[in-house]
Design a protein around this motif. Structure first.
Motif, PDB file in Angstrom:
ATOM      1  N   THR A  92       0.797  -1.229   0.000  1.00  0.00           N
ATOM      2  CA  THR A  92       0.000   0.000   0.000  1.00  0.00           C
ATOM      3  C   THR A  92       0.829   1.278   0.000  1.00  0.00           C
ATOM      4  OG1 THR A  92      -0.129  -0.070   2.428  1.00  0.00           O
ATOM      5  CG2 THR A  92      -1.899  -1.142   1.188  1.00  0.00           C
ATOM      6  N   LEU A 136      -6.864   1.120  -2.133  1.00  0.00           N
ATOM      7  CA  LEU A 136      -6.794   0.403  -0.858  1.00  0.00           C
ATOM      8  C   LEU A 136      -7.433  -0.971  -0.950  1.00  0.00           C
ATOM      9  CD1 LEU A 136      -6.119   0.404   2.172  1.00  0.00           C
ATOM     10  CD2 LEU A 136      -8.313   1.541   2.571  1.00  0.00           C
ATOM     11  N   GLY A 194      -2.990  -0.845   6.212  1.00  0.00           N
ATOM     12  CA  GLY A 194      -3.102  -0.476   4.809  1.00  0.00           C
ATOM     13  C   GLY A 194      -3.515   0.974   4.631  1.00  0.00           C
ATOM     14  N   SER A 195      -4.397   1.461   5.505  1.00  0.00           N
ATOM     15  CA  SER A 195      -4.795   2.866   5.458  1.00  0.00           C
ATOM     16  C   SER A 195      -3.622   3.778   5.772  1.00  0.00           C
ATOM     17  CB  SER A 195      -5.936   3.110   6.460  1.00  0.00           C
ATOM     18  OG  SER A 195      -7.046   2.296   6.171  1.00  0.00           O
ATOM     19  N   VAL A 217      -1.440   3.935   2.638  1.00  0.00           N
ATOM     20  CA  VAL A 217      -2.012   4.811   1.613  1.00  0.00           C
ATOM     21  C   VAL A 217      -1.827   6.275   1.993  1.00  0.00           C
ATOM     22  CG1 VAL A 217      -4.149   5.482   0.467  1.00  0.00           C
ATOM     23  CG2 VAL A 217      -3.649   3.071   0.836  1.00  0.00           C
ATOM     24  N   VAL A 226      -7.726   7.498   6.027  1.00  0.00           N
ATOM     25  CA  VAL A 226      -8.427   7.458   4.737  1.00  0.00           C
ATOM     26  C   VAL A 226      -8.963   8.840   4.370  1.00  0.00           C
ATOM     27  CG1 VAL A 226     -10.427   6.496   3.531  1.00  0.00           C
ATOM     28  CG2 VAL A 226      -8.991   5.008   4.930  1.00  0.00           C
TER      29      VAL A 226
END
Length: 315
Positions: free
Chosen positions: A97, A128, A175-176, A179, A290
């Motif tokens: 990511t 994502l 993962g957020s 990103v 996010v």
């Protein structure tokens, strides 16, 4: 005649709302490359070697060359494998990511992506979801390995489902973060370093700080005849540790030992369970990550940028 054909016309419209071109492209690139096949192979090989290695370690020798696995140790083996796979997830998720937006910027394709009809929300969520979908495939592919431990007993299907739900939440959270770093940092290498730095702190840094603070608290209160009421506040640090939160789901006594709450030696209960704190804190941080990624993926126009700067100076 119009009735039967209506669902056929509605189906493509509904599909385009769920699967946009960005998500379709990301799925294709993630799932159909030789790199994905080799990643899946090495991931399963690592989990398989670890599982069969632990099975051989936990064998009991009855003599005469006969050694069998003790079913009473299946719970311990299950925890070992669960924590080990959590470590693999932490190792792979930032790599999947941390370059989704910065990579587009380095390839000079981000501007082309931003001038399409896709919204910032659609771009970020598509990147994502596509990254986490491949990681979910890796995790689901290890179900046969977990079934080996499940056959020995001592583990319920609900516990296996709980572990995999914990994996999905951890992948979504970290993962957020990946990103977000990929959106804020222009270089992919720096974004990867920042993502792995945060992951290392979450696993190792929180545990180290917890041990240091516990020693300090014990040294400060050791010379007192009647120690004051304490709520084990260093335990909140360990609640941010994914491995400790996972173990606390199956070992409720871990939260009691970590917080060690009491008044003059009497136990009064923990303020919060480690896994509860983990879900609350990382859930909020994932939402914030996010939202910030969606907000910063498109650069501000010059007029808005100048107005924002003037407003900041006047404030």
């Amino acid at each position: 005649m119009n009735g039967p054909s209506a669902p056929k016309r509605l189906l493509p419209d509904f599909r385009t709302k769920i699967i946009n071109p960005v998500l379709d492209k990301e799925f294709t690139l993630r799932m159909r490359t030789p790199r994905s096949m080799w990643a899946l192979l090495f991931y399963l090989a690592a989990i398989g070697v670890l599982t069969f290695g632990l099975l051989s370690i936990f064998r009991f020798d009855y003599g005469l060359g006969v050694s069998v696995f003790e079913p009473s140790r299946s719970r311990t083996l299950f925890l070992f494998i669960s924590v080990a796979q959590l470590g693999l997830i932490a190792f792979m998720t930032p790599g999947l990511t941390a370059g989704v937006i910065s990579g587009e910027r380095e390839r000079q394709t981000l501007n082309l992506l931003l001038v399409t009809q896709q919204s910032s929300t659609g771009i970020i969520l598509s990147k994502l979801i596509a990254s986490l979908a491949f990681m979910t495939l890796l995790v689901i592919s290890t179900l046969p390995v977990f079934s080996i431990v499940f056959l020995y007993g001592g583990i319920s299907p609900g516990q296996v489902a709980t572990v995999f739900a914990f994996y999905l939440f951890t992948m979504l959270a970290f993962g957020s973060f990946g990103v977000l770093f990929s959106t804020l940092v222009k270089r992919t290498m720096l974004s990867v370093i920042a993502s792995y730095g945060l992951t290392v702190f979450a696993y190792g840094g929180t545990a180290f700080l917890y041990l240091v603070l516990v020693l300090l608290v014990e040294n400060l209160s050791s010379g007192q005849a009647n120690p004051p009421a304490y709520y084990g506040w260093p335990g909140f640090l360990l609640g941010l540790n994914p491995a400790a939160a996972l173990v606390s789901i199956f070992e409720p006594d871990l939260s009691d030992r970590v917080f060690r709450v009491g008044v003059n030696g009497y136990q009064i209960g923990v303020p919060i369970r480690l896994w509860q704190e983990y879900f609350i804190v990382y859930g909020v941080l994932a939402v914030i990550a996010v939202v910030l990624s969606i907000r910063h993926v498109r650069p501000l126009p010059r007029k808005k940028r100048s107005k924002a700067a003037a407003k900041h100076k006047s404030g």
